[in-house]
Write an enzyme that holds these catalytic residues in place. Structure first.
Site, PDB file in Angstrom:
ATOM      1  N   LYS A 144       9.129   5.320   4.575  1.00 45.02           N
ATOM      2  CA  LYS A 144       9.978   5.318   5.775  1.00 45.02           C
ATOM      3  C   LYS A 144      10.955   6.481   5.647  1.00 45.02           C
ATOM      4  O   LYS A 144      11.691   6.577   4.659  1.00 45.02           O
ATOM      5  CB  LYS A 144      10.760   4.014   5.896  1.00 45.02           C
ATOM      6  CG  LYS A 144       9.997   2.893   6.545  1.00 45.02           C
ATOM      7  CD  LYS A 144      10.927   1.737   6.878  1.00 45.02           C
ATOM      8  CE  LYS A 144      10.156   0.589   7.491  1.00 45.02           C
ATOM      9  NZ  LYS A 144      11.008  -0.592   7.692  1.00 45.02           N
ATOM     10  N   LYS A 228       7.985  -3.902  -4.005  1.00 44.50           N
ATOM     11  CA  LYS A 228       7.981  -3.121  -2.756  1.00 44.50           C
ATOM     12  C   LYS A 228       6.581  -2.547  -2.501  1.00 44.50           C
ATOM     13  O   LYS A 228       6.097  -2.558  -1.358  1.00 44.50           O
ATOM     14  CB  LYS A 228       9.017  -1.996  -2.824  1.00 44.50           C
ATOM     15  CG  LYS A 228       8.938  -1.082  -1.608  1.00 44.50           C
ATOM     16  CD  LYS A 228      10.202  -0.881  -0.875  1.00 44.50           C
ATOM     17  CE  LYS A 228       9.954  -0.174   0.462  1.00 44.50           C
ATOM     18  NZ  LYS A 228      11.109   0.490   1.003  1.00 44.50           N
TER      19      LYS A 228
END
Ligand code: NAD
Ligand code: GLY
Length: 366
Positions: A144, A228
């Protein structure tokens, strides 16, 4: 040295944990930068600390030429003006589509450099060299990238996975305690959203975490990256809702950051307060002994790590209004990540706005 592979189907990459800035080998770095022009992007705090060592690392890995560009440290730099300066630096450094960008710094550097790489010449590769705990456990992994607009945080961005992430936990030794606590908020978040065992492990290690015990950080950073990576591989572009669990506490927290001009709270401090609001809201919706246990232990752990539990001097109505600008809201309908118990959260849609207001009010002081 340890390596964690992120097995994305289109853009797989490695996270390498190594004392890179002390000269330890970084397997695979030559493949990313060897023979290429590199633009090393950093900020005004990190560049004097680690810029020369990072440039030497890239040269040692065979980079053709390394040009460094530096912008003022802090969230206030995460805007279109800085991006324009980065594009100009890339052109000035002669970077073409064969070039590579390297982000040396915290989440602000990583998000800006990543977006610059995503868009420069329609996209070139970049390497993440994260130096804050927040960046090492969260923002450097997952692709991101983006920047803030005056109207809101991270409103411009792109998914662009790094070609490699190089994590040197020794850089945390220069991190101010408040920034360390900021990253610890995200670490606690991983425990709440998907790993009850990690949560208990953290509860038992508050003292070494506060004392910056490097061995403890090596383990915690690796564990969080593994969590993650699992989420990102399951839902790279946040399409199925699985990746959205990473936003636990964030819709409340982003509103607090925006209302205070990104100046009063660190990202982690705002998220810590937001996680409190989220668990309070979950209890108002459907209470259970597991939620009461989560609320008590989450508050205790966050407070022990030096994080705030309550907001002050902000009108609850203004916080609720700011939440509506968050990307997680869709067509004005709320979507919140709420917990069931330690280790399990879910996406909840269309929560009664009166209950959201009550949860906010419960964590606000005049
Ligand atoms: P940051 O990048 O502003 O770094 C915090 C401060 O620490 C800065 O002043 C920086 O110069 C300084 N610093 C960095 N490394 C240091 C070191 N080793 N020693 C001393 N000082 C050091 O903030 P952050 O908390 O790292 O990142 C926050 C940003 O990350 C926000 O913009 C947030 O939106 C973004 N973020 C992105 C993602 C993602 O998935 N892309 C996830 C979470 C957060
Ligand atoms: N930090 C939120 C995400 O990467 O999805």
């Amino acid at each position: 040295m340890t390596t964690l592979h992120v097995p994305l189907s289109q853009t797989p990459y490695d996270i390498v944990f190594t004392a890179a800035l002390a000269g330890e080998a970084v397997p695979g770095l030559s493949a990313q930068v060897g023979g290429k022009d590199c633009l090393l992007i950093s900020d005004s705090t990190v560049a004097p600390l680690y810029g020369e060592r990072a440039a030497a690392l890239l040269q040692g890995a065979g980079a053709a030429r390394v040009t460094t560009t530096v912008f003022p440290a802090g969230e206030a730099s995460k805007h279109l003006g800085t991006l324009a300066e980065l594009y100009a630096a890339a052109v000035g450094a002669g970077l073409d589509r064969g070039g590579v960008m390297v982000a040396l710094g915290g989440g602000v550097v990583g998000d800006l450099a990543g977006f610059c790489a995503a868009s420069y010449m329609r996209g070139i590769p970049y390497v993440q060299l994260p130096t804050t705990l927040l960046a090492q456990v969260d923002s450097a992994v997952g692709g991101k990238t983006g920047l803030d607009l005056p109207q809101g945080k991270n409103l411009v961005g792109a998914f662009h996975q790094p070609a490699q992430v190089v994590v040197d936990v020794a850089t945390l030794c220069t991190l101010p305690p408040r920034q360390l606590a900021c990253g610890l908020a995200e670490v606690v978040k991983y425990g709440v959203i998907m790993d009850a065992e990690l949560f208990s492990w953290l509860e038992a290690r508050v003292a070494p975490l506060l004392a910056l015990d490097e061995a403890v950080y090596r383990e915690v950073v690796y564990r969080c990256c593994a969590l993650k990576a699992r989420v990102v591989v399951a839902d790279e572009r946040e399409l199925t809702g699985q990746r959205a669990i990473l936003n636990y506490g964030h819709t409340f927290g982003h509103a607090l950051e925006q209302l205070t001009g990104y100046a009063r709270y660190t990202h982690g401090e705002a998220i810590a307060i937001g996680m409190g609001m989220a668990v309070d809201l979950a209890r108002r919706l459907a209470d259970s002994p597991a939620l009461a246990d989560l609320q008590r232990r989450q508050d205790a752990l966050l407070a022990a790590l030096g994080l705030p539990l309550r907001a002050a001097g902000l009108a609850p109505a203004a916080i609720q209004q700011a939440m509506r600008q968050d990307k997680k809201y869709q067509q004005g309908r709320n979507r919140l990540i709420l917990p069931d118990r330690i280790g399990l959260v879910r996406l909840v849609k269309d929560t009664d706005e009166a209950l959201i207001r009550a949860a906010i009010e419960g964590r606000c002081d005049p």
